[in-house]
Scaffold this motif. Sequence first.
Motif, mmCIF file in Angstrom:
data_model
loop_
_atom_site.group_PDB
_atom_site.id
_atom_site.type_symbol
_atom_site.label_atom_id
_atom_site.label_comp_id
_atom_site.label_asym_id
_atom_site.label_seq_id
_atom_site.Cartn_x
_atom_site.Cartn_y
_atom_site.Cartn_z
ATOM 1 N N LEU A 1 -11.966 11.821 -4.285
ATOM 2 C CA LEU A 1 -11.282 12.646 -5.280
ATOM 3 C C LEU A 1 -11.955 12.511 -6.650
ATOM 4 O O LEU A 1 -12.110 13.484 -7.391
ATOM 5 C CB LEU A 1 -9.810 12.229 -5.360
ATOM 6 C CG LEU A 1 -8.898 13.128 -6.179
ATOM 7 C CD1 LEU A 1 -8.861 14.536 -5.592
ATOM 8 C CD2 LEU A 1 -7.482 12.556 -6.211
ATOM 9 N N ARG B 1 3.704 1.509 -1.543
ATOM 10 C CA ARG B 1 4.169 1.653 -2.921
ATOM 11 C C ARG B 1 3.093 2.287 -3.793
ATOM 12 O O ARG B 1 3.353 3.200 -4.579
ATOM 13 C CB ARG B 1 4.593 0.293 -3.489
ATOM 14 C CG ARG B 1 5.982 -0.103 -3.022
ATOM 15 C CD ARG B 1 6.241 -1.575 -3.146
ATOM 16 N NE ARG B 1 6.122 -2.063 -4.493
ATOM 17 C CZ ARG B 1 5.738 -3.305 -4.801
ATOM 18 N NH1 ARG B 1 5.420 -4.167 -3.839
ATOM 19 N NH2 ARG B 1 5.668 -3.686 -6.043
ATOM 20 N N LEU B 2 1.849 1.829 -3.602
ATOM 21 C CA LEU B 2 0.750 2.411 -4.378
ATOM 22 C C LEU B 2 0.545 3.877 -3.998
ATOM 23 O O LEU B 2 0.385 4.749 -4.861
ATOM 24 C CB LEU B 2 -0.536 1.596 -4.128
ATOM 25 C CG LEU B 2 -1.807 2.118 -4.786
ATOM 26 C CD1 LEU B 2 -1.655 2.207 -6.298
ATOM 27 C CD2 LEU B 2 -3.000 1.205 -4.437
ATOM 28 N N LEU C 1 2.663 5.990 -2.735
ATOM 29 C CA LEU C 1 3.752 6.831 -3.236
ATOM 30 C C LEU C 1 3.622 7.079 -4.733
ATOM 31 O O LEU C 1 3.789 8.198 -5.209
ATOM 32 C CB LEU C 1 5.100 6.148 -2.970
ATOM 33 C CG LEU C 1 5.633 6.225 -1.549
ATOM 34 C CD1 LEU C 1 6.794 5.258 -1.377
ATOM 35 C CD2 LEU C 1 6.078 7.651 -1.254
ATOM 36 N N ALA C 2 3.279 6.007 -5.478
ATOM 37 C CA ALA C 2 3.274 6.110 -6.938
ATOM 38 C C ALA C 2 2.094 6.933 -7.447
ATOM 39 O O ALA C 2 2.061 7.299 -8.608
ATOM 40 C CB ALA C 2 3.257 4.720 -7.563
ATOM 41 N N THR C 3 1.116 7.204 -6.583
ATOM 42 C CA THR C 3 -0.044 7.981 -7.037
ATOM 43 C C THR C 3 -0.177 9.287 -6.246
ATOM 44 O O THR C 3 -1.198 9.961 -6.326
ATOM 45 C CB THR C 3 -1.341 7.154 -6.883
ATOM 46 O OG1 THR C 3 -1.443 6.677 -5.543
ATOM 47 C CG2 THR C 3 -1.350 5.969 -7.827
ATOM 48 N N SER C 4 0.875 9.638 -5.493
ATOM 49 C CA SER C 4 0.756 10.815 -4.615
ATOM 50 C C SER C 4 0.704 12.118 -5.421
ATOM 51 O O SER C 4 0.266 13.138 -4.908
ATOM 52 C CB SER C 4 1.922 10.848 -3.622
ATOM 53 O OG SER C 4 3.137 10.891 -4.336
ATOM 54 N N ASP C 5 1.112 12.062 -6.703
ATOM 55 C CA ASP C 5 1.081 13.282 -7.515
ATOM 56 C C ASP C 5 -0.322 13.597 -8.028
ATOM 57 O O ASP C 5 -0.538 14.640 -8.631
ATOM 58 C CB ASP C 5 2.026 13.132 -8.719
ATOM 59 C CG ASP C 5 1.636 11.967 -9.611
ATOM 60 O OD1 ASP C 5 1.299 10.898 -9.048
ATOM 61 O OD2 ASP C 5 1.645 12.122 -10.843
ATOM 62 N N LEU C 6 -1.289 12.720 -7.796
ATOM 63 C CA LEU C 6 -2.628 12.911 -8.378
ATOM 64 C C LEU C 6 -3.562 13.683 -7.449
ATOM 65 O O LEU C 6 -4.730 13.875 -7.766
ATOM 66 C CB LEU C 6 -3.265 11.542 -8.682
ATOM 67 C CG LEU C 6 -2.504 10.678 -9.684
ATOM 68 C CD1 LEU C 6 -3.169 9.326 -9.824
ATOM 69 C CD2 LEU C 6 -2.418 11.381 -11.026
ATOM 70 N N LEU D 1 -9.741 7.774 -2.830
ATOM 71 C CA LEU D 1 -9.815 7.700 -4.291
ATOM 72 C C LEU D 1 -11.218 8.045 -4.780
ATOM 73 O O LEU D 1 -11.393 8.835 -5.720
ATOM 74 C CB LEU D 1 -9.413 6.289 -4.739
ATOM 75 C CG LEU D 1 -9.555 5.945 -6.222
ATOM 76 C CD1 LEU D 1 -8.685 6.874 -7.069
ATOM 77 C CD2 LEU D 1 -9.128 4.500 -6.475
ATOM 78 N N MET E 1 0.819 -1.210 0.000
ATOM 79 C CA MET E 1 0.000 0.000 0.000
ATOM 80 C C MET E 1 0.855 1.263 0.000
ATOM 81 O O MET E 1 0.453 2.285 -0.548
ATOM 82 C CB MET E 1 -0.973 0.003 1.186
ATOM 83 C CG MET E 1 -2.162 -0.929 1.024
ATOM 84 S SD MET E 1 -3.037 -0.777 -0.562
ATOM 85 C CE MET E 1 -3.614 0.912 -0.463
ATOM 86 N N TYR F 1 -7.430 4.235 1.496
ATOM 87 C CA TYR F 1 -7.021 4.605 0.153
ATOM 88 C C TYR F 1 -8.234 4.620 -0.779
ATOM 89 O O TYR F 1 -8.432 5.567 -1.557
ATOM 90 C CB TYR F 1 -5.956 3.637 -0.363
ATOM 91 C CG TYR F 1 -5.352 4.062 -1.684
ATOM 92 C CD1 TYR F 1 -4.205 4.829 -1.723
ATOM 93 C CD2 TYR F 1 -5.946 3.696 -2.894
ATOM 94 C CE1 TYR F 1 -3.659 5.238 -2.928
ATOM 95 C CE2 TYR F 1 -5.418 4.102 -4.102
ATOM 96 C CZ TYR F 1 -4.276 4.875 -4.119
ATOM 97 O OH TYR F 1 -3.747 5.283 -5.315
ATOM 98 N N GLY F 2 -9.059 3.564 -0.687
ATOM 99 C CA GLY F 2 -10.249 3.469 -1.537
ATOM 100 C C GLY F 2 -11.190 4.647 -1.306
ATOM 101 O O GLY F 2 -11.721 5.228 -2.255
#
Lengths: 293, 276
Positions: free
Chosen positions: B271, B244-245, B247-252, B268, B242, B264-265
Amino acid sequence: MDRIVLVENLNYSYPPLVPGDPVVDALQGISLTVRRGETLAVMGPSGAGKSTLCLALCAVVPHSTGGVFGGRVTICGQDTRTTTPAHLSACVGVVFQDPESQLFSATVEDEVAFGLESQGMLRDDMRQRVDWALGLVGMSDHRLRSPVVLSGGQKQRIAIAAAIATRPDLLILDEPTASLDPAGALEVVQALEGLRHETDCAQVVVTQDAELAAALADRVLLLDGGRVTHDLPAHEALRSPGLLTEHALFPPPLAVLNAYLQARSLPVDWRTVDEAVAGVRRLLGAEGTCRRS
Amino acid sequence: MPPLIAIENLHHSFADGWDALNGVTLRIDAGEYTALIGPNGSGKTTLAKHLNGLLKPTSGQVLVNGTDTREASVSALARLVGYCFQNPDHQIFCASVREELAFGPTALDLSPGEVTERVEAELAAFGLAGLRERPPAVLPPGLRRRVALASVLTTRPRLLILDEPGVGLDAREQADVFARIAAYNEAGNAVLLISHDMGAVSRYSRRCLLMAAGQLVADGPPNRILCDAGALADAGMQPPTMSRLSLATSDLGLPPLMLSPEEYGRALLRLREERS
């Protein structure tokens, strides 16, 4: 012979541990097969019978445990009621949860060679086989070290190397990564994946770790109270958080996320972090704006 | 009041020349719930064994409640620091569950009445009352773990050190054991959780220490440490799924540092709604 493991209506009760106690029903009506090249993950709550099933597959149950045994277990065509664990060891390798319980030699190479020596293998062949087994688990540089001084992950990889050195038809692993750190666990998983490519050995892996099962298993056998409750393709079992939770297992985080979003009408089925990253970007209309995970 | 644990520039070298600890400085206060993470061989267990005097510093200093561990006996430190080993079979040895739980407080010279009171309290808290006369060695692993933990808690340590308390337990048993640990922590006692289980670390601890090569390389809230991909990679560890996910989507525009899939869900969906 394609069917390496054949279990037919296996019932087994341990003798009482304390005299006067009732017998302990461990396995009830278990039937399963494992084919050559196949990996079966055995999962379920504590006390479900997972370890007892492992012991039955290598004939330790009932030969060394006594108790009441019914039904039939056939390993590589041999009925375990008439085959001793020692005899069966020619085609079955076993790795226990705690590598300390099975390592005893002075050096790593002696440890790995032990089973081969017992089989009377010639010295040069033995050396090659030890090289092969240590290479598979990434421990070639440690041949002359004492297993005692190795880390837990390294010890477990030596235990695996020793178990596969005889090139068994069946490898049984009882919680092989439970005592390892994630890096050590990953090394063991990679070693076992390598083994699947290099040999057509059938594997039975007991684990509580759904992510490990997802990485290794073709099928998942769920046990509870000594009975088989489900025998499913791995991807099906591992994407059902409810089913896993019912069996006192931690579902993989992505399966929980998938289920959360599915329950809110988003039909996602992400299996890897990369898939999830791409999926999240799509859902938020940010495709193409890629960032590495 | 001195801090519960004060470690100053601690070094430890083993007889074979292995430098297991290379300058650790650390303070732990009463009531903390601290996780100690790091790869195998990073020095976690060596560090923990300095806290109850099982190991003494090669150089540097360890103060437990103000007392230098070099000047205190292991038995004196056992009044303050309890250590529950990873493998319960390494500490269980009595003929009955009751005697196992009574061993620690009896060795601390408590009155028989006090010993009985503590034993009964822990038997009840761990649901072991029906097993008090059973030999612990024949109990299933989940119960042996509870006996081992209960037998440490009867000494009422101010700092409870737990080495992988969840290993070998299923999810339900882990929840039970961690609930008991949380209750002990809420009563004002410090907990040091040594674990590779990042799920347990993020669910239960409030502070996370990351060790690598005998040094403390990060110290902070668990979600921050477990999402610090750089520090984890330098320590030879992979961030959990979690993080990793996350971090990889923190720019959104998703909040950073989310370790729970449900959290997280939720973020998401929120947003997504805002954007549509």
